[in-house]
Every structure is written in structure tokens, then in C-alpha cells.
Motif scaffolding. Structure first.
Motif, PDB file in Angstrom:
ATOM      1  N   MET A 136      11.060  -1.264   1.974  1.00 22.57           N
ATOM      2  CA  MET A 136       9.911  -2.179   1.897  1.00 22.57           C
ATOM      3  C   MET A 136      10.070  -3.102   0.685  1.00 22.57           C
ATOM      4  O   MET A 136      10.674  -2.739  -0.306  1.00 22.57           O
ATOM      5  CB  MET A 136       8.688  -1.267   1.735  1.00 22.57           C
ATOM      6  N   TYR A 172       2.487 -12.278   0.744  1.00 18.87           N
ATOM      7  CA  TYR A 172       2.934 -11.011   0.171  1.00 18.87           C
ATOM      8  C   TYR A 172       1.700 -10.192  -0.210  1.00 18.87           C
ATOM      9  O   TYR A 172       0.680 -10.775  -0.601  1.00 18.87           O
ATOM     10  CB  TYR A 172       3.804 -11.290  -1.069  1.00 18.87           C
ATOM     11  N   VAL A 227      -0.769  -3.237  -2.530  1.00 18.85           N
ATOM     12  CA  VAL A 227      -1.876  -2.310  -2.278  1.00 18.85           C
ATOM     13  C   VAL A 227      -2.020  -1.436  -3.516  1.00 18.85           C
ATOM     14  O   VAL A 227      -1.054  -0.797  -3.949  1.00 18.85           O
ATOM     15  CB  VAL A 227      -1.599  -1.424  -1.042  1.00 18.85           C
ATOM     16  N   GLY A 284       1.810   0.451  -2.794  1.00 16.95           N
ATOM     17  CA  GLY A 284       2.788  -0.133  -1.881  1.00 16.95           C
ATOM     18  C   GLY A 284       2.764  -1.639  -1.971  1.00 16.95           C
ATOM     19  O   GLY A 284       1.811  -2.220  -2.497  1.00 16.95           O
ATOM     20  N   GLU A 285       3.817  -2.275  -1.484  1.00 20.15           N
ATOM     21  CA  GLU A 285       3.868  -3.742  -1.471  1.00 20.15           C
ATOM     22  C   GLU A 285       4.806  -4.197  -0.373  1.00 20.15           C
ATOM     23  O   GLU A 285       5.644  -3.416   0.089  1.00 20.15           O
ATOM     24  CB  GLU A 285       4.353  -4.281  -2.816  1.00 20.15           C
ATOM     25  N   GLU A 334       4.773  -5.667   7.338  1.00 19.02           N
ATOM     26  CA  GLU A 334       5.342  -4.401   6.906  1.00 19.02           C
ATOM     27  C   GLU A 334       4.248  -3.464   6.350  1.00 19.02           C
ATOM     28  O   GLU A 334       4.175  -2.296   6.724  1.00 19.02           O
ATOM     29  CB  GLU A 334       6.304  -4.762   5.786  1.00 19.02           C
ATOM     30  N   VAL A 335       3.407  -4.026   5.485  1.00 15.62           N
ATOM     31  CA  VAL A 335       2.347  -3.220   4.861  1.00 15.62           C
ATOM     32  C   VAL A 335       1.435  -2.627   5.930  1.00 15.62           C
ATOM     33  O   VAL A 335       1.093  -1.444   5.889  1.00 15.62           O
ATOM     34  CB  VAL A 335       1.536  -4.089   3.864  1.00 15.62           C
ATOM     35  N   ASN A 395       2.625   0.421   7.867  1.00 15.78           N
ATOM     36  CA  ASN A 395       2.902   1.617   7.073  1.00 15.78           C
ATOM     37  C   ASN A 395       1.674   2.555   7.116  1.00 15.78           C
ATOM     38  O   ASN A 395       0.765   2.463   6.293  1.00 15.78           O
ATOM     39  CB  ASN A 395       3.228   1.187   5.629  1.00 15.78           C
ATOM     40  N   LEU A 406       0.637   4.615   3.989  1.00  9.88           N
ATOM     41  CA  LEU A 406       0.064   3.776   2.923  1.00  9.88           C
ATOM     42  C   LEU A 406      -1.387   3.398   3.257  1.00  9.88           C
ATOM     43  O   LEU A 406      -2.282   3.481   2.411  1.00  9.88           O
ATOM     44  CB  LEU A 406       0.923   2.506   2.743  1.00  9.88           C
TER      45      LEU A 406
END
Ligand SMILES: Nc1ncnc2c1ncn2[C@@H]1O[C@H](COP(=O)(O)OP(=O)(O)OP(=O)(O)O)[C@@H](O)[C@H]1O
Ligand SMILES: [Mg+2]
Length: 293
Positions: free
Chosen positions: A1, A224, A227, A235-236, A241-242, A245, A248
Motif C-alpha cells: 500500500m 491520497y 487514516v 493506513g494510507e 486501495e484504502v 482494506n 483498516l
């Protein structure tokens, strides 16, 4: 990630420049509350970055570090490749570049009238009266508050106060605009107009950072996402993507954006082509449904 998917997703082959950086920031409020417990974040220059996370995660606290309002107990903040220091002169220069719209407009607004309020910052930059007036008029027009200009700030509704605090910072013409919950208190029309305005200034090169509890807004709007949870970055990554997850999202108590939920269901039912990334807007979703076999 993280950066690698950012690059691959966009076919870009160089790392985006980081304009603001938090390096292992710890912060304790005077009453002993440990609000940040080792936060590291690199804010990409010229992009739109969202910070998500539950109440008390530390979003406001890290924002207040980004223009030196708070000084870390441990760690460093860097702007444009330099460690920030806390001398009066350095902070003055930093705040010309990094403007913050506070979460609570009552902490930001202090002048008698809206016009005086928005003029205050540019006047302090030592600009000419005409220049100040031009900036103030532009900021009021952009936020559609011209008719409020002679009203006392303390009699405004909370949503109107939020618009005035945004105009306040716009008139400073910062290169990085941080907005703590930009759409809180705004009606849907004003919220959409403010995000369009941020889009326009971002296209002119201004870096935008904002916090929000609105996962749909963060998914559709940000380039972008970070979190935060319990004083840390949990998370980033890029939004696609985020929001895929699951662990997350569970950890930070975040819902999936409705567009991803609906799209996943359509894929499961084979009503749309399965191997495309989820749509970013309502229109994109509609057109995928109508174009599906
Ligand atoms: N002035 C203060 N004095 C003591 N503790 C504070 C102060 N301001 C914030 N805190 C605490 O620091 C922690 C982080 O707060 P912060 O306001 O940064 O969270 P946040 O992620 O912005 O939350 P929200 O989504 O509610 O705006 C919380 O535990 C909060 O209670
Ligand atoms: Mg906050």
C-alpha cells in the motif's frame, strides 16, 4: 500500500514531491492527554489529501502542527524540505504559505464585521489597500458571501461562519490550504460549491489537505488518503486501495463509500464488467450500468 500503487495507478514514474512532512510526531496536551503517538505523514505537493479517522484520532492536532500553532513534544515538521523552527519570523513566513481553516469557526473569527475579518490577514501582510480590497472581494465572491460583508460575524449562522473562515484563508492566497472538516455545518449546495472551489484552486497549483468524516467525499475527491486512529497513522494510500482494506476500515470504524458497496454488489450479480476499478462518481456508475452487456 502507498506510493507504489499511486505511481502504478497513474502510470507515473517519479515520486511526487512532499511539501509538508510530519516525522514521528508525538504530542501531549498540557492536561497530559497524549494526542499523537508517533505520526509520520508526507503530504504530496499540488495534490488533494484527505485525513480520515474517528473522533479524537488526532486529525486536528496534527493539522495544528502543520503551521506551527502546536509544537511537537517529540519529532519534526518539515515544510518544503526544511525543518520548521518556532521563531516569530519563521512562523510568520510559514503561515503566509500554510493556511488553516479551523474546525470550529468560532475559534477563528474575531473581527466585528465580515469585511474586517477577511481584510485582517492580508492587511497584516503589508499589502496596499487596493490589493487587500481586491483579494477580499475575490474571496467573498468565491465563497458567495458578498451580501454578508457588513454583518457582524458573531450573529452569523454556523454554516455562514464556516464560509467566512474559508474566505479568510483564501484571501491570504496560501500555497497549502488545510481545511479541518470543510463541509461540516454546510448545506449540500454550499458543500458542493466549496469543494468545486477547492478543485479550482488545486488546479492552479495549491496543495489541499482536509479532514472529514464523509467517506464518500474522501473517496471521490481525494488523490491520497491518510487514516488516523488513536494518535497514529493506521493506513494510507490512494482511495481505491484504502477503501478495499477491510481490516483498516474496521480498525478505524469507517464505512465503505456507497459507490464501492453498490459496485461490488453489481459485480457479484455480473451486471457490470468485473475487472474494472470501481467508479469515482455517480455519473460514472450510471454510465457503466447502462453500457454493461
Ligand atoms: N486542548 C486540548 N486539551 C486536552 N486534550 C485535547 C485538547 N484538544 C484535543 N484534545 C484531545 O486530543 C485527542 C485528539 O484530538 P483531536 O481534536 O486532534 O481529534 P480529531 O481527530 O480532530 O477528532 P474530531 O473528529 O472529533 O475532530 C483527543 O483525545 C482529544 O480529547
Ligand atoms: Mg478535529
Amino acid at each position: 500500500m502507498g506510493w507504489l500503487s499511486w505511481l502504478c495507478g497513474r502510470g507515473v514514474f517519479f515520486l511526487p514531491e512532499v511539501i509538508l512532512e510530519a516525522r514521528d510526531i508525538e504530542f501531549e496536551y498540557p492536561d497530559g492527554t497524549k494526542a499523537l503517538r508517533g505520526v509520520s505523514m508526507g503530504i504530496p505537493k499540488g495534490k488533494k489529501t484527505a485525513v480520515l479517522g474517528p473522533n479524537g484520532a488526532g486529525k486536528t492536532t496534527i493539522f495544528l502542527h502543520f503551521n506551527g500553532i502546536l509544537k511537537p513534544t517529540k519529532g519534526k515538521i518539515r515544510f518544503a524540505g526544511r525543518d520548521i523552527c518556532y521563531s516569530h519570523a519563521f512562523l510568520l513566513e510559514l503561515r503566509k504559505n500554510v493556511g488553516i481553516v479551523f474546525q470550529d469557526p468560532d475559534t477563528q473569527l474575531f473581527s466585528a464585521s465580515v469585511l474586517q475579518e477577511i481584510s485582517f490577514g492580508p492587511l497584516n501582510l503589508g499589502l496596499s489597500r487596493e490589493n487587500v480590497l481586491r483579494r477580499v472581494n475575490q474571496a467573498m465572491a468565491a465563497t458567495e458571501i458578498v451580501e454578508l460583508k457588513d454583518r457582524p460575524t458573531h450573529f452569523l449562522s454556523y454554516g455562514q461562519k464556516k464560509l467566512v473562515s474559508i474566505a479568510d484563508i483564501l484571501a491570504m492566497q496560501p500555497t497549502v490550504l488545510i481545511c479541518d472538516e470543510p463541509t461540516a455545518w454546510l448545506d449540500p449546495g454550499n458543500a458542493a460549491r466549496i469543494m468545486d472551489l477547492f478543485d479550482r484552486i488545486n488546479q492552479e497549483g495549491v496543495t489541499i489537505i482536509f479532514s472529514t468524516h464523509d467517506v464518500d467525499l474522501a473517496y471521490s475527491w481525494a488523490d491520497y488518503i491518510f487514516v488516523m486512529n488513536q494518535g497514529l497513522v493506521a493506513g494510507e494510500g490512494i482511495p481505491e486501495e484504502v477503501f478495499q482494506n477491510e481490516s483498516l476500515l474496521k480498525e478505524a470504524d469507517l464505512n465503505k463509500p456507497w459507490l464501492i458497496d453498490v459496485y461490488d454488489e453489481l459485480k457479484r450479480k455480473r451486471w457490470v464488467v468485473a475487472d474494472m476499478p470501481p467508479p469515482k462518481t455517480r455519473q460514472e456508475l450510471m454510465s457503466r450500468i447502462s453500457n454493461s452487456p
